[in-house]
Design an enzyme around this catalytic site. Structure first.
Site, PDB file in Angstrom:
ATOM      1  N   LYS A 121     -80.136  29.289  55.732  1.00 18.61           N
ATOM      2  CA  LYS A 121     -79.098  30.295  55.630  1.00 18.61           C
ATOM      3  C   LYS A 121     -79.646  31.794  55.783  1.00 18.61           C
ATOM      4  CE  LYS A 121     -77.365  32.187  52.034  1.00 18.61           C
ATOM      5  NZ  LYS A 121     -77.057  32.534  50.694  1.00 18.61           N
ATOM      6  N   ASP A 139     -72.648  30.460  53.421  1.00 16.12           N
ATOM      7  CA  ASP A 139     -72.655  30.660  51.984  1.00 16.12           C
ATOM      8  C   ASP A 139     -71.763  30.009  51.133  1.00 16.12           C
ATOM      9  OD1 ASP A 139     -70.539  32.174  52.365  1.00 16.12           O
ATOM     10  OD2 ASP A 139     -71.319  33.931  51.252  1.00 16.12           O
TER      11      ASP A 139
END
Length: 219
Positions: A121, A139
């Protein structure tokens, strides 16, 4: 679940609702942005932006941060949570960026993920926001929306969510879609009982999902 073209439609509806968007982390350099993203794990961007001006004023460059006293760094970033590990990781990352990478943040996912505290991420956020690459970070907001609006299965992991979104959007759309979905998740709850839902997009996606699954629609 929704068909590919329905997912694209839903994302475009979110973009109309939210309007112009962009990164919400403050930084002046690619290295500082990388550090900010590492600090943002399981923390809000608002909380990170409160501590980074102090951190970067005192330790603006990789060489400065790698030589920092860890207790001092911990004290500065304490409010963002997980500060013991994060302090250790950003100091280690600073050392690698300075000593091994000549102060240059890697421009590949593999290169960023090799740094302490940086997962997929983090890499995707940095590549998209700093280097304008066609990556898509997932997220908690992006994941929750993708599941609630039936883009993916309820048990989908972040990589599966990422691959789904990347497969349906044009590469140049990914940056805006990521930041739009984050803001949409901040604006609307994805946890309301469907019977009490008032968000028209969520209601419409529920209806599309029922139609796609061949179930009788109650709405």
């Amino acid at each position: 679940m929704l068909k590919d073209e329905q997912i694209v439609w839903a994302i475009h509806q979110m973009e109309e609702d939210i309007g112009p968007v962009g990164p919400s982390l403050d930084s002046r350099t690619p290295f500082q942005y990388l550090v900010s993203v590492i600090l943002s794990a399981q923390a809000t961007d608002v909380s990170v932006n409160k501590v980074t001006p102090i951190l970067f004023n005192k330790y603006p460059e990789p060489k400065d941060l790698m030589n920092a006293n860890i207790e001092d760094v911990e004290q500065i970033i304490k409010s963002v949570g997980l500060f013991h590990n994060k302090a250790k990781n950003i100091i280690k990352t600073a050392r690698i960026v300075h000593e091994e990478l000549n102060d240059v943040v890697p421009e590949t996912r593999k290169g960023i993920m090799a740094l302490p505290g940086a997962g997929r991420k983090t890499a995707n956020v940095v590549l998209s926001d700093v280097f304008n690459q066609a990556t898509f970070a997932v997220d908690t907001h992006v994941s929750a929306i993708s599941k609630r609006l039936h883009f993916v299965d309820q048990k989908a992991n972040p990589l599966q969510v990422e691959k789904k979104i990347v497969s349906v959007l044009q590469p140049e759309e990914l940056h805006r879609a990521h930041h739009t979905m984050i803001e949409y998740g901040r604006k609307y709850s994805m946890k309301l009982d469907p019977a009490k839902e008032t968000n028209q997009l969520i209601i419409e996606c529920d209806k599309l999902n029922e139609e796609n699954e061949g179930l009788p629609s109650e709405k």
